[in-house]
Design a protein around this motif. Structure first.
Motif, PDB file in Angstrom:
ATOM      1  N   SER A   1       0.847  -1.199   0.000  1.00  0.00           N
ATOM      2  CA  SER A   1       0.000   0.000   0.000  1.00  0.00           C
ATOM      3  C   SER A   1       0.875   1.239   0.000  1.00  0.00           C
ATOM      4  O   SER A   1       2.078   1.176   0.276  1.00  0.00           O
ATOM      5  CB  SER A   1      -0.919   0.001   1.231  1.00  0.00           C
ATOM      6  OG  SER A   1      -0.144   0.062   2.420  1.00  0.00           O
ATOM      7  N   ALA A   2       0.264   2.377  -0.324  1.00  0.00           N
ATOM      8  CA  ALA A   2       0.978   3.659  -0.334  1.00  0.00           C
ATOM      9  C   ALA A   2      -0.012   4.776  -0.047  1.00  0.00           C
ATOM     10  O   ALA A   2      -1.143   4.760  -0.555  1.00  0.00           O
ATOM     11  CB  ALA A   2       1.670   3.882  -1.678  1.00  0.00           C
ATOM     12  N   GLN A   3       0.397   5.722   0.773  1.00  0.00           N
ATOM     13  CA  GLN A   3      -0.451   6.889   1.040  1.00  0.00           C
ATOM     14  C   GLN A   3      -0.347   7.856  -0.132  1.00  0.00           C
ATOM     15  O   GLN A   3       0.748   8.189  -0.590  1.00  0.00           O
ATOM     16  CB  GLN A   3      -0.010   7.578   2.329  1.00  0.00           C
ATOM     17  CG  GLN A   3      -0.880   8.781   2.689  1.00  0.00           C
ATOM     18  CD  GLN A   3      -0.445   9.432   3.987  1.00  0.00           C
ATOM     19  OE1 GLN A   3       0.118   8.776   4.859  1.00  0.00           O
ATOM     20  NE2 GLN A   3      -0.698  10.723   4.119  1.00  0.00           N
ATOM     21  N   LEU A   4      -1.495   8.276  -0.640  1.00  0.00           N
ATOM     22  CA  LEU A   4      -1.534   9.168  -1.793  1.00  0.00           C
ATOM     23  C   LEU A   4      -1.309  10.607  -1.363  1.00  0.00           C
ATOM     24  O   LEU A   4      -1.827  11.058  -0.341  1.00  0.00           O
ATOM     25  CB  LEU A   4      -2.876   9.035  -2.516  1.00  0.00           C
ATOM     26  CG  LEU A   4      -3.158   7.670  -3.163  1.00  0.00           C
ATOM     27  CD1 LEU A   4      -4.569   7.629  -3.739  1.00  0.00           C
ATOM     28  CD2 LEU A   4      -2.139   7.360  -4.251  1.00  0.00           C
ATOM     29  N   ARG A   5      -0.536  11.320  -2.177  1.00  0.00           N
ATOM     30  CA  ARG A   5      -0.295  12.740  -1.948  1.00  0.00           C
ATOM     31  C   ARG A   5      -0.768  13.523  -3.172  1.00  0.00           C
ATOM     32  O   ARG A   5      -0.849  12.982  -4.276  1.00  0.00           O
ATOM     33  CB  ARG A   5       1.189  13.011  -1.687  1.00  0.00           C
ATOM     34  CG  ARG A   5       1.702  12.407  -0.383  1.00  0.00           C
ATOM     35  CD  ARG A   5       3.152  12.776  -0.145  1.00  0.00           C
ATOM     36  NE  ARG A   5       4.022  12.262  -1.200  1.00  0.00           N
ATOM     37  CZ  ARG A   5       5.336  12.422  -1.209  1.00  0.00           C
ATOM     38  NH1 ARG A   5       5.929  13.076  -0.230  1.00  0.00           N
ATOM     39  NH2 ARG A   5       6.053  11.932  -2.194  1.00  0.00           N
ATOM     40  N   HIS A   6      -1.023  14.787  -2.962  1.00  0.00           N
ATOM     41  CA  HIS A   6      -1.506  15.654  -4.034  1.00  0.00           C
ATOM     42  C   HIS A   6      -0.553  15.597  -5.228  1.00  0.00           C
ATOM     43  O   HIS A   6       0.659  15.701  -5.091  1.00  0.00           O
ATOM     44  CB  HIS A   6      -1.626  17.084  -3.510  1.00  0.00           C
ATOM     45  CG  HIS A   6      -2.204  18.050  -4.506  1.00  0.00           C
ATOM     46  ND1 HIS A   6      -3.453  17.887  -5.053  1.00  0.00           N
ATOM     47  CD2 HIS A   6      -1.691  19.195  -5.049  1.00  0.00           C
ATOM     48  CE1 HIS A   6      -3.701  18.889  -5.883  1.00  0.00           C
ATOM     49  NE2 HIS A   6      -2.634  19.689  -5.898  1.00  0.00           N
ATOM     50  N   LYS A   7      -1.087  15.374  -6.422  1.00  0.00           N
ATOM     51  CA  LYS A   7      -0.381  15.301  -7.703  1.00  0.00           C
ATOM     52  C   LYS A   7       0.383  13.983  -7.897  1.00  0.00           C
ATOM     53  O   LYS A   7       1.253  13.899  -8.776  1.00  0.00           O
ATOM     54  CB  LYS A   7       0.575  16.481  -7.887  1.00  0.00           C
ATOM     55  CG  LYS A   7      -0.122  17.823  -8.058  1.00  0.00           C
ATOM     56  CD  LYS A   7       0.876  18.924  -8.383  1.00  0.00           C
ATOM     57  CE  LYS A   7       0.183  20.258  -8.581  1.00  0.00           C
ATOM     58  NZ  LYS A   7       1.151  21.335  -8.904  1.00  0.00           N
ATOM     59  N   ASP A   8       0.074  12.966  -7.116  1.00  0.00           N
ATOM     60  CA  ASP A   8       0.673  11.644  -7.372  1.00  0.00           C
ATOM     61  C   ASP A   8       0.161  11.077  -8.683  1.00  0.00           C
ATOM     62  O   ASP A   8      -1.021  11.230  -9.023  1.00  0.00           O
ATOM     63  CB  ASP A   8       0.347  10.675  -6.233  1.00  0.00           C
ATOM     64  CG  ASP A   8       1.337  10.766  -5.092  1.00  0.00           C
ATOM     65  OD1 ASP A   8       2.361  11.470  -5.259  1.00  0.00           O
ATOM     66  OD2 ASP A   8       1.102  10.156  -4.036  1.00  0.00           O
ATOM     67  N   ARG A   9       1.052  10.390  -9.432  1.00  0.00           N
ATOM     68  CA  ARG A   9       0.692   9.780 -10.701  1.00  0.00           C
ATOM     69  C   ARG A   9       0.494   8.276 -10.486  1.00  0.00           C
ATOM     70  O   ARG A   9       1.363   7.619  -9.884  1.00  0.00           O
ATOM     71  CB  ARG A   9       1.783   9.983 -11.746  1.00  0.00           C
ATOM     72  CG  ARG A   9       1.882  11.417 -12.266  1.00  0.00           C
ATOM     73  CD  ARG A   9       2.448  12.412 -11.281  1.00  0.00           C
ATOM     74  NE  ARG A   9       3.771  12.047 -10.832  1.00  0.00           N
ATOM     75  CZ  ARG A   9       4.311  12.474  -9.704  1.00  0.00           C
ATOM     76  NH1 ARG A   9       3.615  13.278  -8.877  1.00  0.00           N
ATOM     77  NH2 ARG A   9       5.530  12.117  -9.335  1.00  0.00           N
TER      78      ARG A   9
END
Length: 674
Positions: A96-104
């Protein structure tokens, strides 16, 4: 698109508050940011069926991914199944990965999205562009795969980068089709050095597609045009499969776009540099065979030597100080491939070698060797004769190399039947696990640089030049000492000029003298050089005896005063003392102290007594060596050191059953080894 429109209508009901969402990216900028998936619930599912966000296409699983809310403004992306293909910011998602603003985010083979979070825009990395584009996302994927070329690119590099960015989406799609149709093929982009591919010393890289058979590891290299044309046929076959034509899975090999007849594959190259030929010196070494990744695939033994037009090898007497001396003169040299050794046993079907010299239009090739073996004697020689050396040839000797291309034969062999029970996807996962295991740090790396052979060639050349210059310097010093009280400047200048402007002639001793003395190169300069050359032409036995005695005396001086020779003797002596476990080695830890007369002195440390004795024969040999050394000492103006020898058989064992002796001069250790 319908699902996205329904999702957008629902989000209008919450227009008074901002929510995170996924926006699509497309190769056409006008079609980017058209499809928006808003996060209206705490759990968003992504898959091909019965999901919040429905995606169709290659490598999209029924349950592909899940986006779950951590708190009111943070979300994490989780792979729904271990085999789900997801990339975040160019890298594969593990867990899993925490999403950040502008992640592709890439789902499957070609669904590219950007995650936008109006609630937490400050968490975006500062170096990101204001608007994320398709090109930016593709460059990121290329960088993660190792294809990034950086900024300030040349025209050729920009061309290569553009090709890679155009090929990556297509490559991903073809790999996905191969998995869907279970074709046991995988495709990847490789950057092949142009010099390796063309077999000549040219700069630049060539973009190739490497197709590999997962069952028998056969390899093919295609250029980009061939791959693009083949991809159209592959997509046509896949569309027929989607339309329900299952016969497409059982077509003949000739009609299958994934099938290709076996062909020779470029295993690697061995670069042999030619600086030694510019000074009329030979060069022999084992050259690493290096593939496009810089990994060593084997070794090729090559010898380069100047020769006559008939092939007779020239000795060191033809050494020249400056390469310009070769200009406008005929020149011949011999290329000899002695043997080859391949590291990987998979390439034992056969090996073929080819190369070009300078501006030749055709390759010189060997027959197929190494059949059912990984090493073989090549023993192929070729004489190159240049009628007149010009500046182009001289530049070729100085700065270029001969590139030996090594090709491996491949066969359509039957793979292990157990592999047929696995799918293409299973085999790729298995290889991925093995690659991850091989990422562990190793004690020794098989990485090799093509410049290694160049450094070896330069080192051998510099060593030869240093030996000559060292002896020339000592000859000049001796001349200055001899003329210290003589003021005949004209004669002194004549003698000094003769030495200074001479490249030196190697003094040849008779075989008897050479066998008695350690190998020392003695060079003559000036008047002595002229006298020696004249005497050799006359083939006078008395003169030969004179020069033998001269060689013995000068060699003795050279051994005492030459820094390079003492270093070589030190290295050889250390190698001699590497005895088997039942022998004794010399070191500061276990050697008894000796006084200046070579006698044993007590050691303060407590040690077990060592039964060191000497045999009568060894003592006799030692006395002979000392006597000969004393004679040499008196003959050579009482120089402070005498000759030293180690009495061992050539195989490192003792001669007979008696003890043997290492003898040494004053201030050195005398040790009798059992």
């Amino acid at each position: 698109l319908k699902n996205a429109q329904i999702n957008e209508k629902k989000s209008l009901q919450h227009s008074d508050k901002k929510v995170p969402y996924l926006a699509n990216l497309n190769e056409d900028p006008m079609l980017s940011y058209i499809i928006l998936h808003y996060f209206n619930t705490d759990v968003i599912t992504i898959g091909s069926q019965n999901s919040t966000i429905c995606l169709t296409g290659l490598n999209i699983l029924e349950k592909h991914a899940t986006i779950r809310a951590i708190d009111s403004c943070k979300y994490e992306l989780i792979a729904a199944e271990p085999g789900a293909r997801i990339k975040v910011n160019g890298y594969n998602l593990n867990g899993s990965a925490q999403l950040r603003h502008k992640d592709r985010v890439l789902f499957g083979a070609n669904h590219v999205y950007v995650y936008l979070n109006p609630l937490n825009e400050k968490e975006a990395l500062p170096d990101l562009p204001s608007i994320i584009s398709w090109d930016f996302a593709q460059k990121e994927i290329a960088k993660a795969k190792g294809y990034s070329l950086g900024n300030n690119l040349t025209v050729d590099q920009e061309e290569i980068q553009e090709k890679i960015l155009n090929l990556l989406p297509l490559l991903s799609e073809v790999n996905a089709i191969s998995e869907e149709l279970n074709k046991y093929r995988t495709f990847e982009i490789v950057l092949m050095p142009m010099s390796s591919w063309e077999g000549t010393a040219v700069k630049g890289s060539k973009v190739l597609i490497k197709m590999r058979n997962l069952l028998n590891q056969n390899v093919w290299y295609w250029d980009d045009e061939r791959f693009i044309n083949r991809s159209y046929i592959i997509k046509e076959h896949y569309q027929k499969f989607l339309d329900g034509d299952e016969e497409i899975l059982y077509i003949s090999k000739d009609d299958d776009p994934f099938w290709e007849p076996v062909e020779e594959v470029l295993l690697g190259t061995a670069n042999v540099f030619l600086q030694s030929l510019a000074y009329s010196l030979d060069f022999a070494d084992e050259i690493c065979i290096v593939d496009y990744k810089g990994l060593e695939q084997g070794r090729l033994s090559v010898n380069l030597c100047p020769c006559s037009s008939s092939g007779k090898v020239l000795n060191d007497e033809h050494f020249i100080d400056e390469p310009e001396e070769l200009l406008n003169r005929p020149y011949s040299f011999k290329i000899t491939m002695r043997y080859i050794e391949i590291s990987d046993e998979r390439h034992n079907k056969g090996i073929r070698i080819r190369y070009k010299v300078f501006n030749e239009s055709e390759f010189t090739e060997t027959n197929v060797i190494c059949r059912q073996a990984v090493c073989a004697n090549v023993k192929q020689s070729r004489i190159i004769t240049v009628p007149s050396i010009d500046k182009d040839w001289l530049d070729f000797f100085r700065n270029s190399c001969i590139i030996f291309q090594i090709f491996a034969l491949q066969e359509e062999s039957k793979p292990n039947t157990g592999l047929f029970k696995m799918t293409t996807r299973d085999l790729k996962r298995m290889e991925q696990k093995q690659d991850n295991t091989n990422l562990m740090p190793a004690v020794q790396s098989n990485f090799a640089s093509p410049s290694d052979s160049k450094l070896k060639s330069e080192l051998a050349l510099l060593q030869n030049k240093y030996n000559r210059l060292e002896q020339k310097e000592k000859r000049i010093q001796q001349l200055c000492q001899d003329w210290e009280n003589n003021h005949d400047f004209q004669k002194f200048y004549k003698l000094l000029s003769a030495i200074a402007f001479s490249s030196g002639t190697k003094l040849k001793s008779s075989a008897i003298v050479a066998n008695k003395e350690p190998n020392v190169d003695v060079y003559l300069f000036g008047i002595e050089e002229q006298e020696y050359t004249k005497d050799i032409e006359q083939s006078n036995s008395d003169k030969q005896k004179h020069w033998n005695e001269y060689y013995r005396k000068v060699a003795l001086k050279q051994r005492r005063s030459s820094v390079s020779f003492r270093l070589n003797i030190k290295s050889d002596f250390a190698n001699i003392l590497q005895l088997p476990s039942n022998g004794r080695s010399l070191s500061s830890e276990n050697t008894d102290k000796l006084n200046q007369n070579g006698q044993k002195t007590p050691d303060d440390r407590s040690q077990a007594p060592s039964p060191v004795t000497s045999s009568p024969r060894a003592k006799k040999k030692l006395n002979q060596e000392s006597a000969r050394g004393n004679n040499d000492q008196s003959n050579e103006n009482k120089l402070p050191m005498t000759n030293s020898k180690a009495i061992l058989n050539c195989n490192g064992t003792m001669d007979g059953t008696e003890n043997e002796t290492f003898s040494s001069e004053k201030h050195s250790t005398i040790c009798i080894i059992q």
